[in-house]
Scaffold this active site. Structure first.
Site, PDB file in Angstrom:
ATOM      1  CD  GLU A   1      -2.350  -2.645  42.794  1.00 55.77           C
ATOM      2  OE1 GLU A   1      -2.871  -1.776  43.495  1.00 55.77           O
ATOM      3  OE2 GLU A   1      -2.220  -3.820  43.176  1.00 55.77           O
TER       4      GLU A   1
ATOM      5  CE  LYS B   1       4.341 -12.170  41.770  1.00 53.03           C
ATOM      6  NZ  LYS B   1       3.828 -13.248  40.884  1.00 53.03           N
TER       7      LYS B   1
END
Lengths: 425, 425
Positions: free
Chosen positions: A122, A198
């Protein structure tokens, strides 16, 4: 733990705080049993027991007393080798490493599945913003239509400075470096690699699609000049570095580049080092997650979330920590403190304000501004709008009662609290 | 499933879509085995096999072939009795019911723990916004400092109409009812009960504190007049119904009331039926989750997320659905389509624009606007800023190459894509 830099130190601190100060009996214990560093003699901001620190990866990766590895070193190598070894040894892995997850994620995810262990990451995207969990759990029933994100804090800080103060790119970069928002070698941020890693990770979860580095269009911000902001503004835009994954006819288009963003859309207002991810799902519609996308503590928040999720499973309870007690003392509204907006229908003659101000003053409430608004000549009354300085609710309510009974007050029409916001970004 | 209203129908549809059209082999199957309704003869927007629908709660709650109950009836009674019976019978429960979770949540959560089953209720607060999972999982290592939310879509829609168009409260309410944003009996929304239930649920997870209805200050929006918006605007504010839980000296203060919100903070821009929850944690800092807070599909998104989480656990894999294949076809950047911003250093003489326009025109790109900006008299050049209409990347890149070689173009300084946003709210 592999690595004890700024993120690692914040995680170590959070683990230690948790074990001293655990608020609920049912939360699983965490015990820091090994930390891999390059140099054991270096001064650290966090105190770690001497026996725990080591320069030998095997002492951690082959330690049977360790069931979870936290990798916070960053980079592809040797992180990939360490994570692989940990997964093969049946250890769960939590990592904040976007580069390795982008470049080698497919392999690592398969390896975790084969060994029946968890691989959570995460913290690799958006710091403490819970975007991976949202995509892989909460939105699982959605067909994701698009992801659009401001996902690199360094470039967003630089572009915000350029937009607001007309700073040159070079000056804004130097400032970002001085403040610790940009690294000495800022290539990964400025040229869009960080954002690319990302969006690749997000794409894998949102679209169940592999997104290799060279399949993603990438353009950095080095060519954006102060005058582009001036001209864009003239046209009603600002400039942001966006990372986008969008379904289009026949597939998915992935791109990272600076873009003109209309000043009147919310994304134009995401400034400084903030990150935002906007997800559009067919059921949920547009969903917007915003927060601090980098920094030791937000990243530690995400690492700890993953760690505790695994720890809970290891302790046989996948359920959220249960409610177990009355918790905090609940305060009465009387103790609230804020500014107040009062709308009063007052008799329209001299001396009225003095009487009202004196009632407020006796309750310790001072006036910040008064506006005389609509008047009703027939009835000889006018709307007075009073903003007070900050006051306690209990005082305001007793003053309000006295105002209602004042001969010059026809009605106290409304009393609305003013919400206080501290500055963000 | 208990209930087959708008939310229930959307959930049934999502379950059916999932079983026909499951994109990944590893996702667990869901099978709708019973639906409790009041009237089996009613026409529904969703087709459910005849044998599945029933008016007898026992046929579902005592059915051994059912392991998960989805409660989408709403209200405290008989939902409380049904959920309790299901938990006692060892069934997991997913519910969207804020009232029962606020009023009887402590009991239900204990009951679920005693019976070692899950009770998930993400859909009870903020529709598809994943706020409960965020608080109970992702932010678990944080000390939560405050929660501040716009958490009732009906009142936010009404207040937005009043703010934007000067509509009276009564007219805005009628409109909201006509559009289905407000119920025939709007008390729960207008008087702040709905927001109160939700902040109570959030408080339990964020602060591990029980927040009974009568410990929360509550004030609705019925007393807000069109002129209050006018006066507030004069002072730099708008008006929103906020639900707030804030740590203060000695405890926690909970409140639901209309508040003046400064026009320059992001919360002032959350309009229409949108919801937002702003969480402040000691590690994560301020975190902002925004989306559609109500409606059948966003709510179904959250119900399905909970359902699939349980289904995964029942199938022995708590891990997120794994990546299993290359997925969607990745399109090249050439296929991107958008408007473009071009900054050109052009020779400052007549006929320049015609030459540039002709190059663009030959590539099928039309000009939307041209600005002549800074001029450099010494060099005899000027900045031309050109915005194009929407064009394909491949065409723009070939036009850009030709522009660079044009004798009247000293430099094509920048070419920035313009991001397209559709209207929200």
């Amino acid at each position: 733990m592999l690595g004890l830099g700024v993120v690692g130190s914040a995680v170590a601190q959070a683990i230690q705080r948790r074990s001293c100060d655990s608020p609920h009996g049912s939360s699983p214990p965490l015990d820091l049993r090994g930390v891999l560093v390059r140099d054991t003699s270096r001064q650290r901001s966090v105190e770690v027991p001497a026996g725990v620190i080591s320069t030998d990866p095997a002492s951690i990766l082959e330690n049977d007393r360790i069931s979870i590895i936290v990798e916070v070193m960053g980079g592809e190598t040797p992180a990939f080798e360490y994570i692989s070894a940990a997964l093969r040894a049946g250890k769960h892995v939590v990592t904040a490493n976007k580069e390795v997850l982008c470049k080698r994620g497919d392999e690592l995810i398969s390896l975790a599945a084969e060994n029946n262990v968890r691989l959570y990451y995460e913290a690799s995207v958006g710091g403490g913003i819970p975007i991976l969990g949202t995509l892989s759990d909460d939105l699982l029933a959605n067909k994701i239509l698009s992801l659009r994100a401001i996902i690199n804090g360094t470039t967003n800080y630089i572009l915000t400075r350029m937009a607001r103060e007309g700073t040159s790119f070079e000056d804004a970069l130097s400032e970002a470096q001085a403040l610790g928002y940009a690294e000495a070698d800022p290539t990964s941020d400025l040229d869009g690699f960080d954002a690319l890693y990302k969006i690749s990770i997000l794409t894998r979860l949102a679209f169940h699609s592999s997104a290799p580095v060279d399949a993603i269009y990438r353009e950095g911000i080095r060519n954006i000049h102060a005058k582009d902001f001036r001209y864009a503004q003239e046209l009603g835009y600002t400039i942001k570095l966006l990372a986008v994954a969008q379904r289009a006819d026949g597939g998915l288009l992935l791109r990272v580049h600076p873009a003109l963003v209309p000043l009147d859309v919310p994304m134009a207002g995401v400034n400084g080092a903030l990150n935002v991810v906007e997800v559009e799902g067919d059921l949920v519609g547009p969903l917007w997650l915003q927060g601090r996308g980098a920094g030791a503590e937000p990243t530690a928040s995400a690492v700890m979330g993953d760690l505790l999720r695994i720890a809970r499973e290891l302790h046989g309870s996948g359920a959220p920590v249960r409610y177990d007690g009355p918790g905090l003392h609940l305060l009465p509204m009387d103790e609230h403190e804020c500014m107040y907006y009062l709308r009063v229908t007052a008799v329209d003659r001299a001396g009225v304000l003095a009487k009202i101000a004196s009632v407020l003053g006796e309750a310790g409430i001072s006036i910040r501004s008064v506006l005389q608004m609509d008047t009703d000549d027939e009835r000889g009354v006018a709307d007075l709008v009073i903003m007070t300085h900050s006051a306690r609710e209990v005082n305001m309510q007793s003053a309000a009662d006295r105002l209602r009974n004042l001969d010059v007050v026809a009605a106290l029409d409304n009393l609305v609290r003013v919400e206080t916001y501290s500055d963000v970004d």
